[in-house]
Design a protein around this motif. Structure first.
Motif, PDB file in Angstrom:
ATOM      1  N   CYS A  17      42.417  45.125  40.698  1.00  0.00           N
ATOM      2  CA  CYS A  17      41.572  46.317  40.791  1.00  0.00           C
ATOM      3  C   CYS A  17      42.256  47.272  41.769  1.00  0.00           C
ATOM      4  O   CYS A  17      42.621  48.387  41.407  1.00  0.00           O
ATOM      5  N   LYS A  35      41.369  54.385  45.533  1.00  0.00           N
ATOM      6  CA  LYS A  35      40.162  53.812  44.954  1.00  0.00           C
ATOM      7  C   LYS A  35      38.957  54.736  45.142  1.00  0.00           C
ATOM      8  O   LYS A  35      38.686  55.166  46.265  1.00  0.00           O
ATOM      9  N   HIS A  38      35.032  46.318  34.674  1.00  0.00           N
ATOM     10  CA  HIS A  38      34.124  47.252  35.336  1.00  0.00           C
ATOM     11  C   HIS A  38      32.800  47.383  34.604  1.00  0.00           C
ATOM     12  O   HIS A  38      31.796  47.731  35.207  1.00  0.00           O
ATOM     13  N   ASP A  80      40.762  43.287  35.090  1.00  0.00           N
ATOM     14  CA  ASP A  80      41.049  42.924  36.487  1.00  0.00           C
ATOM     15  C   ASP A  80      41.349  41.430  36.605  1.00  0.00           C
ATOM     16  O   ASP A  80      40.606  40.600  36.065  1.00  0.00           O
ATOM     17  N   CYS A 129      38.165  44.589  46.830  1.00  0.00           N
ATOM     18  CA  CYS A 129      37.476  45.469  45.888  1.00  0.00           C
ATOM     19  C   CYS A 129      37.185  44.686  44.609  1.00  0.00           C
ATOM     20  O   CYS A 129      38.101  44.089  44.033  1.00  0.00           O
ATOM     21  N   ASP A 130      35.929  44.669  44.182  1.00  0.00           N
ATOM     22  CA  ASP A 130      35.547  44.130  42.865  1.00  0.00           C
ATOM     23  C   ASP A 130      35.961  42.677  42.606  1.00  0.00           C
ATOM     24  O   ASP A 130      36.260  42.316  41.450  1.00  0.00           O
ATOM     25  N   GLN A 188      34.348  40.414  39.603  1.00  0.00           N
ATOM     26  CA  GLN A 188      34.691  40.638  38.189  1.00  0.00           C
ATOM     27  C   GLN A 188      36.129  40.245  37.857  1.00  0.00           C
ATOM     28  O   GLN A 188      36.534  40.278  36.700  1.00  0.00           O
TER      29      GLN A 188
HETATM   30 MN    MN Z   1      37.504  48.162  40.349  1.00  0.00          MN
END
Ligand code: MN
Ligand code: PEP
Length: 347
Positions: free
Chosen positions: A102, A131, A272, A298, A308-309, A312
């Motif tokens: 990501c 980002k 996402h 990702d 970040c993230d 997922q």
């Molecule tokens: Mn992301």
């Protein structure tokens, strides 16, 4: 308006039409197709008189385009647009897997991930250096240092780089380092950024605004194309609904709808849109089945520590599994669509 040339129109014929359009203060967009070239005319406020073009050599017909978008539509260009960077393609015969982190967090994190992406035979690497974060206190990306790491990923593994530009200064920088410039969901209607992306000479991956209609999505792509950059890839990444079981609601129905109206390739981001690694693979499978031209995914070597993230991001083994599944489904879809296009009876 669009000016359709005869299949045997020559380059000077096309050039003459372009010059005539420009002499009237409009912009000409020649779009070569497999059978003939069509030339889009933009910059007009009302209807344009076809008379100055109708009699020019090589002109077959002048057609008024009634849709709000002119350049993204199938009227102007029936053949599908294929984005090519070196050997890597999006929208061609093969299925495009764009995978990576990501956010680029460190050289080690990017390189470990890129190794797996390359090992699986994928051609594209994603990673954010800038980002767009909901909180101003969250990790905002490594900026130019991140772009340099991405550039090293390309040198080391031969992967083509997709990375986001969050604003105009970031676009100036990403244009230097990236192979494809990503415009995120929150910027889909940032019209000055879209115009700037249209002046770039690199393909643009345009994510659908999280609350935008298909027409708004296509008009955002039109902004980019109207500036002369015809290399646009659409990306569905989920929209806001009342559903709260998933980060966003993946709207897979937009994929065939966009393909019907537009010649641009469209890919899907299951990461996402779902926000949860357990649902990434099922939704990705579904997107391939509805005919997406690719996936944007990702992956992370240690998602529990991601800046970040993380929730997922696929683990490496899940990613390997996804690639195998996506390829198998894409192959079946391709066989069937060939059967359709050949007019064969599909049982
Ligand atoms: Mn992301
Ligand atoms: C991303 O792909 O890193 C991203 C921020 O996506 P989106 O703009 O779809 O939220």
């Amino acid at each position: 308006m669009l000016i359709v040339m005869n299949p045997d129109a020559t380059e000077p014929d096309i050039q003459r039409v372009v010059e005539t359009i420009e002499s009237l203060g409009f912009r000409a967009h020649p779009m070569p197709g497999s059978n003939r070239t069509a030339i889009g005319l933009t910059g007009n406020q009302g209807a344009v008189d076809p008379a100055p073009f109708a009699e020019l050599p090589g002109v077959a017909e002048c057609v008024r385009v009634t849709k709000p978008y002119k350049l993204v539509g199938r009227d102007l260009k029936h053949d599908k647009t294929v984005i090519r960077v070196g050997e890597a393609e999006i929208g061609g015969d093969g299925f495009a897997m764009i995978a990576g982190v990501c956010a680029v967090e460190s050289r080690e994190q990017a390189m470990l991930t890129a190794e797996v992406v390359a090992e699986m035979g994928c051609k594209w690497f994603r990673g954010g250096a800038f980002k767009p974060r909901t909180s101003p206190y969250a990790f905002q990306g490594l900026a130019e240092e991140g772009l340099k790491i991405l550039s090293d990923v390309r040198d080391e593994f031969g992967l083509r780089i997709v990375t986001e530009a969050v604003d105009e200064p970031a676009l100036d920088l990403t244009e230097k380092y990236a192979d494809v410039i990503q415009i995120g969901t929150r910027n889909m209607q940032n019209f000055s950024l879209l115009r700037r992306a249209g002046q770039a000479r690199k393909p643009v991956l345009l994510k659908r605004g999280m609350s935008s209609t298909l027409e708004e999505f296509l008009l955002a792509a039109e902004y980019i194309m109207s500036e002369g950059n015809y290399q646009v890839i659409l990306c569905e990444r989920g929209v806001r609904t009342f559903g709260d079981h998933s980060r966003f609601t993946p709207d897979l129905s937009v994929i065939p709808a966009a393909q019907r109206l537009s010649h641009l390739p469209i890919i899907f981001d299951p990461s996402h849109s779902t926000g949860n690694r357990e649902t990434v693979i099922p939704m990705a499978r579904a997107a391939v089945a509805v005919g997406a031209d690719g996936l944007l995914v990702d992956v992370h070597p240690y998602p529990e520590r991601a800046l970040c993230d993380g929730p997922q991001a696929l683990l490496f083994d899940m990613f390997r599994d996804l690639v195998a599944q996506a390829r198998a489904i894409a192959e079946i879809v391709k066989q069937h669509s060939e059967a359709y296009s050949l007019g064969a009876v599909v049982k």
